[in-house]
Design a protein around this motif. Structure first.
Motif, PDB file in Angstrom:
ATOM      1  N   PRO A 378     -11.236  16.118  -0.374  1.00  0.00           N
ATOM      2  CA  PRO A 378     -11.947  15.046  -1.093  1.00  0.00           C
ATOM      3  C   PRO A 378     -11.340  14.731  -2.457  1.00  0.00           C
ATOM      4  O   PRO A 378     -11.512  13.644  -2.989  1.00  0.00           O
ATOM      5  CB  PRO A 378     -13.363  15.609  -1.256  1.00  0.00           C
ATOM      6  CG  PRO A 378     -13.498  16.663  -0.221  1.00  0.00           C
ATOM      7  CD  PRO A 378     -12.138  17.231  -0.004  1.00  0.00           C
ATOM      8  N   GLY A 379     -10.604  15.670  -3.026  1.00  0.00           N
ATOM      9  CA  GLY A 379     -10.018  15.443  -4.349  1.00  0.00           C
ATOM     10  C   GLY A 379      -8.574  14.981  -4.298  1.00  0.00           C
ATOM     11  O   GLY A 379      -7.848  15.101  -5.284  1.00  0.00           O
ATOM     12  N   LEU A 380      -8.143  14.443  -3.140  1.00  0.00           N
ATOM     13  CA  LEU A 380      -6.732  14.038  -2.998  1.00  0.00           C
ATOM     14  C   LEU A 380      -6.548  12.564  -3.349  1.00  0.00           C
ATOM     15  O   LEU A 380      -7.234  11.698  -2.797  1.00  0.00           O
ATOM     16  CB  LEU A 380      -6.261  14.277  -1.561  1.00  0.00           C
ATOM     17  CG  LEU A 380      -4.760  14.054  -1.332  1.00  0.00           C
ATOM     18  CD1 LEU A 380      -3.946  15.245  -1.814  1.00  0.00           C
ATOM     19  CD2 LEU A 380      -4.459  13.811   0.140  1.00  0.00           C
ATOM     20  N   VAL A 381      -5.623  12.292  -4.260  1.00  0.00           N
ATOM     21  CA  VAL A 381      -5.260  10.894  -4.551  1.00  0.00           C
ATOM     22  C   VAL A 381      -3.765  10.727  -4.298  1.00  0.00           C
ATOM     23  O   VAL A 381      -2.987  11.649  -4.519  1.00  0.00           O
ATOM     24  CB  VAL A 381      -5.595  10.466  -6.004  1.00  0.00           C
ATOM     25  CG1 VAL A 381      -7.056  10.694  -6.321  1.00  0.00           C
ATOM     26  CG2 VAL A 381      -4.720  11.183  -7.022  1.00  0.00           C
ATOM     27  N   ARG A 382      -3.402   9.542  -3.796  1.00  0.00           N
ATOM     28  CA  ARG A 382      -1.982   9.267  -3.523  1.00  0.00           C
ATOM     29  C   ARG A 382      -1.499   8.195  -4.481  1.00  0.00           C
ATOM     30  O   ARG A 382      -2.106   7.127  -4.582  1.00  0.00           O
ATOM     31  CB  ARG A 382      -1.835   8.780  -2.081  1.00  0.00           C
ATOM     32  CG  ARG A 382      -0.392   8.581  -1.664  1.00  0.00           C
ATOM     33  CD  ARG A 382      -0.283   7.795  -0.381  1.00  0.00           C
ATOM     34  NE  ARG A 382      -0.521   6.383  -0.601  1.00  0.00           N
ATOM     35  CZ  ARG A 382      -0.664   5.475   0.374  1.00  0.00           C
ATOM     36  NH1 ARG A 382      -0.633   5.855   1.630  1.00  0.00           N
ATOM     37  NH2 ARG A 382      -0.852   4.201   0.097  1.00  0.00           N
ATOM     38  N   ILE A 383      -0.415   8.492  -5.197  1.00  0.00           N
ATOM     39  CA  ILE A 383       0.099   7.510  -6.160  1.00  0.00           C
ATOM     40  C   ILE A 383       1.476   7.033  -5.714  1.00  0.00           C
ATOM     41  O   ILE A 383       2.372   7.834  -5.431  1.00  0.00           O
ATOM     42  CB  ILE A 383       0.223   8.093  -7.584  1.00  0.00           C
ATOM     43  CG1 ILE A 383      -1.081   8.776  -8.002  1.00  0.00           C
ATOM     44  CG2 ILE A 383       0.579   6.987  -8.571  1.00  0.00           C
ATOM     45  CD1 ILE A 383      -1.019   9.441  -9.365  1.00  0.00           C
ATOM     46  N   SER A 384       1.621   5.718  -5.659  1.00  0.00           N
ATOM     47  CA  SER A 384       2.929   5.107  -5.408  1.00  0.00           C
ATOM     48  C   SER A 384       3.440   4.640  -6.760  1.00  0.00           C
ATOM     49  O   SER A 384       2.860   3.734  -7.367  1.00  0.00           O
ATOM     50  CB  SER A 384       2.745   3.926  -4.455  1.00  0.00           C
ATOM     51  OG  SER A 384       3.862   3.065  -4.525  1.00  0.00           O
ATOM     52  N   PHE A 385       4.499   5.293  -7.244  1.00  0.00           N
ATOM     53  CA  PHE A 385       5.005   4.911  -8.562  1.00  0.00           C
ATOM     54  C   PHE A 385       5.909   3.691  -8.457  1.00  0.00           C
ATOM     55  O   PHE A 385       6.783   3.622  -7.598  1.00  0.00           O
ATOM     56  CB  PHE A 385       5.704   6.103  -9.232  1.00  0.00           C
ATOM     57  CG  PHE A 385       4.701   7.117  -9.674  1.00  0.00           C
ATOM     58  CD1 PHE A 385       3.915   6.871 -10.792  1.00  0.00           C
ATOM     59  CD2 PHE A 385       4.479   8.271  -8.946  1.00  0.00           C
ATOM     60  CE1 PHE A 385       2.937   7.768 -11.186  1.00  0.00           C
ATOM     61  CE2 PHE A 385       3.512   9.178  -9.328  1.00  0.00           C
ATOM     62  CZ  PHE A 385       2.740   8.918 -10.459  1.00  0.00           C
ATOM     63  N   GLY A 386       5.647   2.744  -9.345  1.00  0.00           N
ATOM     64  CA  GLY A 386       6.399   1.495  -9.351  1.00  0.00           C
ATOM     65  C   GLY A 386       7.685   1.627 -10.153  1.00  0.00           C
ATOM     66  O   GLY A 386       8.275   2.714 -10.220  1.00  0.00           O
ATOM     67  N   ILE A 387       8.098   0.519 -10.765  1.00  0.00           N
ATOM     68  CA  ILE A 387       9.378   0.550 -11.497  1.00  0.00           C
ATOM     69  C   ILE A 387       9.159   0.440 -13.006  1.00  0.00           C
ATOM     70  O   ILE A 387      10.061   0.064 -13.750  1.00  0.00           O
ATOM     71  CB  ILE A 387      10.328  -0.555 -11.000  1.00  0.00           C
ATOM     72  CG1 ILE A 387       9.711  -1.955 -11.221  1.00  0.00           C
ATOM     73  CG2 ILE A 387      10.687  -0.354  -9.536  1.00  0.00           C
ATOM     74  CD1 ILE A 387      10.727  -3.086 -11.089  1.00  0.00           C
ATOM     75  N   GLU A 388       7.935   0.763 -13.458  1.00  0.00           N
ATOM     76  CA  GLU A 388       7.677   0.751 -14.900  1.00  0.00           C
ATOM     77  C   GLU A 388       8.570   1.798 -15.583  1.00  0.00           C
ATOM     78  O   GLU A 388       9.219   2.607 -14.917  1.00  0.00           O
ATOM     79  CB  GLU A 388       6.196   1.089 -15.186  1.00  0.00           C
ATOM     80  CG  GLU A 388       5.185   0.134 -14.549  1.00  0.00           C
ATOM     81  CD  GLU A 388       4.724   0.568 -13.162  1.00  0.00           C
ATOM     82  OE1 GLU A 388       5.425   1.376 -12.502  1.00  0.00           O
ATOM     83  OE2 GLU A 388       3.662   0.101 -12.711  1.00  0.00           O
ATOM     84  N   ASP A 389       8.545   1.847 -16.916  1.00  0.00           N
ATOM     85  CA  ASP A 389       9.344   2.848 -17.633  1.00  0.00           C
ATOM     86  C   ASP A 389       8.797   4.244 -17.366  1.00  0.00           C
ATOM     87  O   ASP A 389       7.579   4.465 -17.460  1.00  0.00           O
ATOM     88  CB  ASP A 389       9.322   2.566 -19.143  1.00  0.00           C
ATOM     89  CG  ASP A 389      10.061   1.285 -19.448  1.00  0.00           C
ATOM     90  OD1 ASP A 389      11.275   1.234 -19.172  1.00  0.00           O
ATOM     91  OD2 ASP A 389       9.422   0.323 -19.914  1.00  0.00           O
ATOM     92  N   PRO A 390       9.687   5.199 -17.055  1.00  0.00           N
ATOM     93  CA  PRO A 390       9.221   6.541 -16.691  1.00  0.00           C
ATOM     94  C   PRO A 390       8.345   7.178 -17.773  1.00  0.00           C
ATOM     95  O   PRO A 390       7.325   7.799 -17.460  1.00  0.00           O
ATOM     96  CB  PRO A 390      10.513   7.343 -16.470  1.00  0.00           C
ATOM     97  CG  PRO A 390      11.655   6.447 -16.763  1.00  0.00           C
ATOM     98  CD  PRO A 390      11.149   5.051 -16.918  1.00  0.00           C
ATOM     99  N   GLU A 391       8.716   6.999 -19.040  1.00  0.00           N
ATOM    100  CA  GLU A 391       7.949   7.632 -20.132  1.00  0.00           C
ATOM    101  C   GLU A 391       6.503   7.131 -20.126  1.00  0.00           C
ATOM    102  O   GLU A 391       5.567   7.885 -20.407  1.00  0.00           O
ATOM    103  CB  GLU A 391       8.553   7.311 -21.507  1.00  0.00           C
ATOM    104  CG  GLU A 391       9.993   7.792 -21.718  1.00  0.00           C
ATOM    105  CD  GLU A 391      11.030   6.950 -20.973  1.00  0.00           C
ATOM    106  OE1 GLU A 391      10.720   5.790 -20.614  1.00  0.00           O
ATOM    107  OE2 GLU A 391      12.138   7.463 -20.722  1.00  0.00           O
ATOM    108  N   ASP A 392       6.326   5.844 -19.856  1.00  0.00           N
ATOM    109  CA  ASP A 392       4.978   5.270 -19.878  1.00  0.00           C
ATOM    110  C   ASP A 392       4.117   5.842 -18.757  1.00  0.00           C
ATOM    111  O   ASP A 392       2.928   6.109 -18.940  1.00  0.00           O
ATOM    112  CB  ASP A 392       5.048   3.741 -19.760  1.00  0.00           C
ATOM    113  CG  ASP A 392       5.777   3.116 -20.940  1.00  0.00           C
ATOM    114  OD1 ASP A 392       5.857   3.783 -21.998  1.00  0.00           O
ATOM    115  OD2 ASP A 392       6.279   1.988 -20.803  1.00  0.00           O
ATOM    116  N   LEU A 393       4.748   6.030 -17.594  1.00  0.00           N
ATOM    117  CA  LEU A 393       3.978   6.569 -16.465  1.00  0.00           C
ATOM    118  C   LEU A 393       3.653   8.049 -16.686  1.00  0.00           C
ATOM    119  O   LEU A 393       2.532   8.494 -16.402  1.00  0.00           O
ATOM    120  CB  LEU A 393       4.749   6.379 -15.156  1.00  0.00           C
ATOM    121  CG  LEU A 393       4.910   4.918 -14.715  1.00  0.00           C
ATOM    122  CD1 LEU A 393       5.771   4.826 -13.457  1.00  0.00           C
ATOM    123  CD2 LEU A 393       3.549   4.265 -14.455  1.00  0.00           C
ATOM    124  N   VAL A 394       4.617   8.799 -17.199  1.00  0.00           N
ATOM    125  CA  VAL A 394       4.373  10.224 -17.466  1.00  0.00           C
ATOM    126  C   VAL A 394       3.214  10.349 -18.458  1.00  0.00           C
ATOM    127  O   VAL A 394       2.282  11.140 -18.272  1.00  0.00           O
ATOM    128  CB  VAL A 394       5.650  10.911 -18.017  1.00  0.00           C
ATOM    129  CG1 VAL A 394       5.329  12.290 -18.579  1.00  0.00           C
ATOM    130  CG2 VAL A 394       6.706  11.025 -16.913  1.00  0.00           C
TER     131      VAL A 394
END
Ligand SMILES: Cc1ncc(COP(=O)(O)O)c(C=O)c1O
Length: 405
Positions: A378-394
């Protein structure tokens, strides 16, 4: 039309590229043919359902060389599928209206009553629904295997298995399976091996080079890459694809405009996938070991054997990471509500980062027991990372994780 008129569009060959060109050059320059009408750099969209015939008699007009009707073939649909064919190193390829269109055409064409299909239990939810709900109604015997069983394909595939379906990495837990070993085991028992390569993309992994008979992509995802189209591609030998001619009567043909968008998306596939790979890896590494997480799912991280397989068969690990929260769905919801650049939606492979809860989206038809068998807690989330700047996503993911406490 007058008796001497030529067909409005005749099937011109694509300009061939030298063998040695790399994937980016191939994606930009591949599948082009001269536009004799206006010389346009970008080929026109043949937004038509049908084509003129100069005569009703096929012998007189050479119809084998002409376009007849868009459900069967349209020039705009030939370009993207030719690009993917070249990237995957396949003999032949067909374009479909969606990934499910491609998968259903393949399984319905290749299987007959009383024949056996072996499939991974952790396939995409739509594929699982198709094989577990529809196929048994037609007398097809379906056997689903867990990730642990799938590590020993020689024990799983046996005489009488007609078709085997594999995904690697899997959705949503990103387990990695040995495609070459599955191909060998399938060969030994005379089964066809179909690999869904959607998550990996042809930039990161080429199942046909590893021995698979058929490859399928949901082109809706990375191939299109902008979350603005639906499409599917099926690839394999000419012989095998000629047996999967069901597309024309099952009707899963793409609209020409979707095919045009797909070509446009494909031109930048290699650039985008490099960024998707980088973003997912950087966030996965930053999230690993966070106190609110029970697990970070990333291709190759399940165990050392899978890491070795991933190294052997993948050039990059793809753009998807799944996070499993110790605090279950409540913790996951808190995390989701704190994300700034990762939006809630049920797809993947686009330029924008998206997150979904598989129990509510791709796997919502499964019972609690079936979800548990697939490790979809129930606590599983799936993230598809786009092409934004890596630092911003981290930063975005780190702040949202910290908010969970
Ligand atoms: C791995 C995988 N295969 C196939 C599909 C089905 O593709 P489509 O939605 O284009 O029919 C999806 C869709 O999410 C998918 O994730």
């Amino acid at each position: 039309m007058s008796e001497n008129a030529t067909l409005s569009v005749s099937r011109r060959k694509f300009e061939p590229l030298p063998e040695w060109v790399g994937p980016s050059t191939r994606l930009v320059h591949g599948a082009r043919r001269p536009d004799f009408n206006a010389g346009s750099v970008v080929p026109p969209i043949y937004q038509t359902s049908t084509f003129h015939w100069p005569s009703a008699r096929s012998e007189a007009t050479g119809h084998g060389d002409a376009y007849l009707y868009t459900r069967t073939l349209n020039p705009t649909a030939e370009e993207p599928v030719e690009l993917v064919r070249q990237l995957e190193g396949a003999e032949a390829a067909r374009l479909f209206a969606s990934g499910m269109g491609a998968i259903s055409a393949a399984v319905l064409s290749l299987l007959r009553s009383q024949e056996e299909l072996v499939a991974l239990r952790t396939l995409y939810g739509g594929t699982t629904d198709l094989i577990s709900e529809l196929l048994p109604r037609y007398g097809v015997r379906v056997r689903q295997v867990d990730d642990s069983e799938a590590a020993e394909p020689e024990a799983v595939l046996r005489e009488g298995t007609r078709l085997a379906i594999l995904e690697s990495p899997t959705n949503p837990t990103l387990r990695v399976h040995d495609i070459a070993r599955w191909a060998e085991a399938a060969d030994r028992v005379g089964a066809v091996l179909l690999v869904d390569n959607t998550f990996a993309t042809p930039i990161n992994q080429n199942p046909i080079a590893l021995g698979a008979d058929l490859v399928v992509h949901s082109a809706t995802k990375y191939l299109g890459g902008h979350s603005d189209l639906l499409g599917g591609v099926l690839l394999g030998s000419r012989d095998l694809l000629n047996r999967i001619d069901a597309k024309t009567y099952l009707g899963a043909t793409p609209d020409p405009f979707a095919a045009f968008l797909l070509t446009r998306g494909l031109r930048t596939l290699a650039l985008r996938v490099a960024r998707h790979n980088e973003n997912a890896r950087r966030v996965a590494e930053a999230a690993r070991g966070h106190p609110s997480l029970a697990a970070v799912h990333y291709p190759g991280w399940a165990n050392p054997a899978e890491e070795e397989i991933a190294k052997k068969q993948m050039r990059g690990r793809g753009g998807v990471v799944s996070l499993s929260f110790k605090g279950g769905s409540e913790a996951a919801d808190r995390f989701l509500s704190h994300l700034r650049f990762v939006h809630i939606a049920s797809s993947l492979g686009g330029v924008e980062s998206l997150v979904s809860v598989p129990r509510e989206t791709s796997h919502r038809h499964l019972s609690d027991e079936e979800l548990a068998a697939r490790n979809i807690d129930p606590g599983l989330v799936r993230i598809s990372f786009g092409i934004e700047d890596p630092e911003d996503l981290v930063r975005d993911v780190a702040e949202a994780l910290d908010s969970v406490g």
